[in-house]
Enzyme design. Structure first.
Site, PDB file in Angstrom:
ATOM      1  N   SER A 177       0.855  -1.188   0.000  1.00 60.93           N
ATOM      2  CA  SER A 177       0.000   0.000   0.000  1.00 60.93           C
ATOM      3  C   SER A 177       0.892   1.238   0.000  1.00 60.93           C
ATOM      4  O   SER A 177       1.682   1.417  -0.919  1.00 60.93           O
ATOM      5  CB  SER A 177      -0.963  -0.020   1.191  1.00 60.93           C
ATOM      6  OG  SER A 177      -1.901   1.031   1.101  1.00 60.93           O
ATOM      7  N   HIS A 203      -2.540  -1.158  -3.443  1.00 56.26           N
ATOM      8  CA  HIS A 203      -3.663  -0.234  -3.272  1.00 56.26           C
ATOM      9  C   HIS A 203      -3.427   1.001  -4.136  1.00 56.26           C
ATOM     10  O   HIS A 203      -2.497   1.766  -3.896  1.00 56.26           O
ATOM     11  CB  HIS A 203      -3.806   0.185  -1.809  1.00 56.26           C
ATOM     12  CG  HIS A 203      -4.159  -0.941  -0.900  1.00 56.26           C
ATOM     13  ND1 HIS A 203      -3.901  -0.904   0.454  1.00 56.26           N
ATOM     14  CD2 HIS A 203      -4.759  -2.138  -1.130  1.00 56.26           C
ATOM     15  CE1 HIS A 203      -4.335  -2.028   1.013  1.00 56.26           C
ATOM     16  NE2 HIS A 203      -4.851  -2.796   0.072  1.00 56.26           N
ATOM     17  N   ASP A 299      -4.722  -4.697   6.002  1.00 57.00           N
ATOM     18  CA  ASP A 299      -5.087  -5.527   4.862  1.00 57.00           C
ATOM     19  C   ASP A 299      -3.941  -6.478   4.528  1.00 57.00           C
ATOM     20  O   ASP A 299      -2.796  -6.053   4.372  1.00 57.00           O
ATOM     21  CB  ASP A 299      -5.412  -4.642   3.651  1.00 57.00           C
ATOM     22  CG  ASP A 299      -5.964  -5.442   2.482  1.00 57.00           C
ATOM     23  OD1 ASP A 299      -6.572  -6.512   2.726  1.00 57.00           O
ATOM     24  OD2 ASP A 299      -5.794  -5.001   1.326  1.00 57.00           O
TER      25      ASP A 299
END
Length: 357
Positions: A177, A203, A299
């Site tokens: 991310s 992401h 996540d």
């Protein structure tokens, strides 16, 4: 209680400035301390109050965002989130901004469905909070989520011994991310032309993953491209999940394939690392090698624990080389990580694990 993250919005559109201010102000963990129509006005605003994060447009009159970003990073480094258009030109400029030091990218909000506006609000607020943490290089106070976090259960069942596939073919799954664009470049540039098949969730907003894939494809020895539904996982190739779609690993006979599909936000993201990792646990099991790189939040942590429990080799990026030590930290905390390594040691470790040594 920690004070809110202070944000300065810089965009030449009054409508965009107001929309962003409204979205951010609705989050109790964020305070909009000012808006500016261009970098010159922004500089004046910063004389009165120094923000924790700057939300910056790229295309502006008098001085473009890239020039302003370079000045910020050389004179007074601050976390910068790029607010970009979804055009091809906008995507290329955004990656140039990441090279100059921007830590996150969001797409400009626009009117749409209720689901679109709700998800835009979540992504924009999360991007700003991630940027604020990036300056500290450590986990800080975690504000209460403004939306429920769905787990990978929303997309597929958990792995079981029954679903484990007996095969010897290795496959690599990677999640990242905040700070992941540069981390993935380091990781993929180290891969040889005959590297094992790689599936990646980074992401990133919709429409940017295609340009990101092409950028990596031009500098890596392996082929890198945005995944399409039904793609076959092949040696010497990395597939990157499209922005705004989940990517699942599947098995079709003797081959791994990917399924690209819509679905709810999982762990507040789509694509979600947890969804990819859980699918790898189900269909590859011990034949998967997983790496979780820099990023805010959790996540991928639960999915990595599932991979670990199914016998996969799991690696997390260490705190010293992370922009934000969030996702790796959570994976380590859950007990799903075999090794914690600096960024430049992860690719060699993945290759060794795939070779069985």
């Amino acid at each position: 209680m920690a004070r809110p993250c202070r944000v300065l919005i810089v965009d030449d559109s009054a409508l965009v400035r107001q929309t962003l201010a409204d979205l951010l102000s609705a989050d109790p963990g964020i305070e909009v301390v000012g808006t500016a129509s261009d970098p010159f006005v922004a500089a004046k605003r910063m004389e009165a109050v120094v923000p924790d994060v700057i939300l910056l447009d790229i295309e502006m009159p008098r001085m473009d965002g890239l020039t302003f970003l370079r000045k910020i990073m050389t004179q007074h480094p601050l976390p910068v989130v790029i607010c970009s258009s979804v055009t091809e030109q906008g995507a290329e400029a955004t990656f140039k901004a990441m090279e100059y030091g921007a830590v996150e990218v969001i797409t400009k909000p626009r009117l749409g469905t209720k689901r679109f506006l709700e998800e835009s609000s979540i992504r924009i607020c999360d991007a700003v909070k991630a940027a604020a943490r990036a300056r500290l290089h450590r986990l800080g106070h975690r504000t209460r989520d403004v939306a429920p976090k769905l787990t990978a259960d929303a997309m597929l069942p958990g792995p079981t011994n029954f679903t484990r596939v007996q095969t010897t073919e290795k496959v690599v799954v990677v999640g990242a991310s905040t700070g992941g664009t540069e981390a993935l470049q380091v990781f993929l540039e180290a891969m040889p032309p005959d590297a094992p098949p790689i599936a990646i969730v980074q992401h990133m907003p919709e429409h940017f993953t295609g340009a990101f894939s092409r950028r990596l494809d031009g500098i890596c020895r392996i082929r890198v491209r945005e995944a399409e539904d039904g793609d076959i996982m092949a040696r010497g190739q990395a597939l990157i999940a499209p922005g705004s779609s989940h990517m699942l690993l599947k098995r079709n006979g003797s081959r791994y394939t990917v399924e690209v599909k819509d679905g709810p936000l999982v762990r507040r993201h789509r694509p979600s690392v947890d969804v990819l990792f859980r699918s790898a646990a189900r269909y590859a099991g011990a034949n998967a090698v997983a790496a979780i790189l820099t990023g805010m939040g959790d996540d991928g942590a639960a999915g990595m624990k599932e991979l670990h429990d199914m016998g996969a080799h799991t690696i997390a990026q260490d705190e010293a080389t992370c922009i934000v030590f969030g996702m790796p930290h959570e994976a380590i905390r859950l007990g799903g990580v075999d090794r914690v390594l600096p960024l430049d040691a992860i690719a060699p470790a993945v290759l060794k694990a795939c070779a069985g040594s």
